[in-house]
Design a protein around this motif. Structure first.
Motif, PDB file in Angstrom:
ATOM      1  N   GLU A  23       0.820  -1.215   0.000  1.00  0.00           N
ATOM      2  CA  GLU A  23       0.000   0.000   0.000  1.00  0.00           C
ATOM      3  C   GLU A  23       0.851   1.259   0.000  1.00  0.00           C
ATOM      4  O   GLU A  23       0.519   2.234  -0.675  1.00  0.00           O
ATOM      5  N   LYS A  24       1.961   1.248   0.738  1.00  0.00           N
ATOM      6  CA  LYS A  24       2.866   2.408   0.741  1.00  0.00           C
ATOM      7  C   LYS A  24       3.494   2.607  -0.626  1.00  0.00           C
ATOM      8  O   LYS A  24       3.593   3.735  -1.122  1.00  0.00           O
ATOM      9  N   THR A  25       3.913   1.522  -1.247  1.00  0.00           N
ATOM     10  CA  THR A  25       4.542   1.608  -2.562  1.00  0.00           C
ATOM     11  C   THR A  25       3.560   2.138  -3.601  1.00  0.00           C
ATOM     12  O   THR A  25       3.894   3.032  -4.386  1.00  0.00           O
ATOM     13  N   ILE A  26       2.355   1.627  -3.600  1.00  0.00           N
ATOM     14  CA  ILE A  26       1.340   2.085  -4.553  1.00  0.00           C
ATOM     15  C   ILE A  26       0.965   3.541  -4.279  1.00  0.00           C
ATOM     16  O   ILE A  26       0.788   4.328  -5.208  1.00  0.00           O
ATOM     17  N   GLY A  27       0.867   3.904  -3.008  1.00  0.00           N
ATOM     18  CA  GLY A  27       0.553   5.288  -2.657  1.00  0.00           C
ATOM     19  C   GLY A  27       1.620   6.253  -3.135  1.00  0.00           C
ATOM     20  O   GLY A  27       1.303   7.339  -3.650  1.00  0.00           O
ATOM     21  N   CYS A  28       2.875   5.859  -3.004  1.00  0.00           N
ATOM     22  CA  CYS A  28       3.972   6.715  -3.474  1.00  0.00           C
ATOM     23  C   CYS A  28       3.947   6.860  -4.982  1.00  0.00           C
ATOM     24  O   CYS A  28       4.138   7.952  -5.515  1.00  0.00           O
ATOM     25  N   SER A  29       3.703   5.764  -5.660  1.00  0.00           N
ATOM     26  CA  SER A  29       3.635   5.805  -7.127  1.00  0.00           C
ATOM     27  C   SER A  29       2.499   6.713  -7.573  1.00  0.00           C
ATOM     28  O   SER A  29       2.648   7.497  -8.515  1.00  0.00           O
ATOM     29  N   GLY A  69       7.622  15.287   1.440  1.00  0.00           N
ATOM     30  CA  GLY A  69       6.912  14.062   1.754  1.00  0.00           C
ATOM     31  C   GLY A  69       7.309  12.859   0.935  1.00  0.00           C
ATOM     32  O   GLY A  69       7.018  11.738   1.295  1.00  0.00           O
ATOM     33  N   VAL A  70       7.994  13.061  -0.174  1.00  0.00           N
ATOM     34  CA  VAL A  70       8.336  11.941  -1.034  1.00  0.00           C
ATOM     35  C   VAL A  70       9.515  11.157  -0.490  1.00  0.00           C
ATOM     36  O   VAL A  70       9.561   9.937  -0.616  1.00  0.00           O
ATOM     37  N   SER A  71      10.471  11.801   0.141  1.00  0.00           N
ATOM     38  CA  SER A  71      11.624  11.064   0.650  1.00  0.00           C
ATOM     39  C   SER A  71      11.186  10.056   1.704  1.00  0.00           C
ATOM     40  O   SER A  71      11.656   8.918   1.723  1.00  0.00           O
ATOM     41  N   LYS A  72      10.260  10.451   2.563  1.00  0.00           N
ATOM     42  CA  LYS A  72       9.732   9.518   3.555  1.00  0.00           C
ATOM     43  C   LYS A  72       8.979   8.397   2.853  1.00  0.00           C
ATOM     44  O   LYS A  72       9.045   7.240   3.235  1.00  0.00           O
ATOM     45  N   CYS A  73       8.297   8.763   1.814  1.00  0.00           N
ATOM     46  CA  CYS A  73       7.504   7.806   1.045  1.00  0.00           C
ATOM     47  C   CYS A  73       8.409   6.780   0.367  1.00  0.00           C
ATOM     48  O   CYS A  73       8.153   5.584   0.429  1.00  0.00           O
ATOM     49  N   THR A  74       9.476   7.208  -0.276  1.00  0.00           N
ATOM     50  CA  THR A  74      10.361   6.281  -0.962  1.00  0.00           C
ATOM     51  C   THR A  74      11.141   5.429   0.023  1.00  0.00           C
ATOM     52  O   THR A  74      11.424   4.270  -0.255  1.00  0.00           O
ATOM     53  N   ASP A  75      11.474   5.978   1.186  1.00  0.00           N
ATOM     54  CA  ASP A  75      12.136   5.173   2.227  1.00  0.00           C
ATOM     55  C   ASP A  75      11.211   4.059   2.684  1.00  0.00           C
ATOM     56  O   ASP A  75      11.620   2.918   2.848  1.00  0.00           O
ATOM     57  N   GLY A  78      10.723   1.151   0.248  1.00  0.00           N
ATOM     58  CA  GLY A  78      11.883   0.327  -0.040  1.00  0.00           C
ATOM     59  C   GLY A  78      12.563   0.682  -1.343  1.00  0.00           C
ATOM     60  O   GLY A  78      13.493   0.028  -1.775  1.00  0.00           O
ATOM     61  N   LYS A  79      12.129   1.736  -1.981  1.00  0.00           N
ATOM     62  CA  LYS A  79      12.691   2.143  -3.263  1.00  0.00           C
ATOM     63  C   LYS A  79      13.758   3.202  -2.995  1.00  0.00           C
ATOM     64  O   LYS A  79      13.475   4.370  -2.887  1.00  0.00           O
ATOM     65  N   ARG A  80      14.971   2.768  -2.887  1.00  0.00           N
ATOM     66  CA  ARG A  80      16.065   3.698  -2.643  1.00  0.00           C
ATOM     67  C   ARG A  80      16.790   3.964  -3.947  1.00  0.00           C
ATOM     68  O   ARG A  80      17.302   3.064  -4.590  1.00  0.00           O
TER      69      ARG A  80
END
Length: 82
Positions: A23-29, A69-75, A78-80
């Motif tokens: 859900e976090k990954t999809i939300g960031c995308s 907010g995106v840096s927290k999101c990508t962390d 797991g997408k570094r």
């Protein structure tokens, strides 16, 4: 000769931790896509012509956490990106 399209359906059963990660990954995308779409629409309204390299640079900035907010999101997703 006819081309036959084939598809495979799969189903996953993530546990609670994996579900949160997905859900976090999809939300960031979704956030990045919507942000860049709004940016593109704004540039189109201003009739600004830009090269693909400039667009790629802005996308790269977004992925590296250049937006609030995106840096927290990508962390969290797991997408570094180096």
């Amino acid at each position: 000769m006819r081309k036959i399209n084939r598809a495979v359906k799969i189903r996953i059963y993530p546990n609670a931790e994996q579900r949160v990660q997905i859900e976090k990954t999809i939300g960031c995308s979704r956030f990045i896509y919507n942000y860049m779409l709004a940016d593109k629409m704004e540039h189109y309204k201003k009739d600004v012509k830009e090269h693909t390299s400039q667009l790629q640079e802005r996308i790269s900035l977004a992925e590296r956490g250049g937006f609030i907010g995106v840096s927290k999101c990508t962390d969290a997703s797991g997408k570094r990106i180096p």
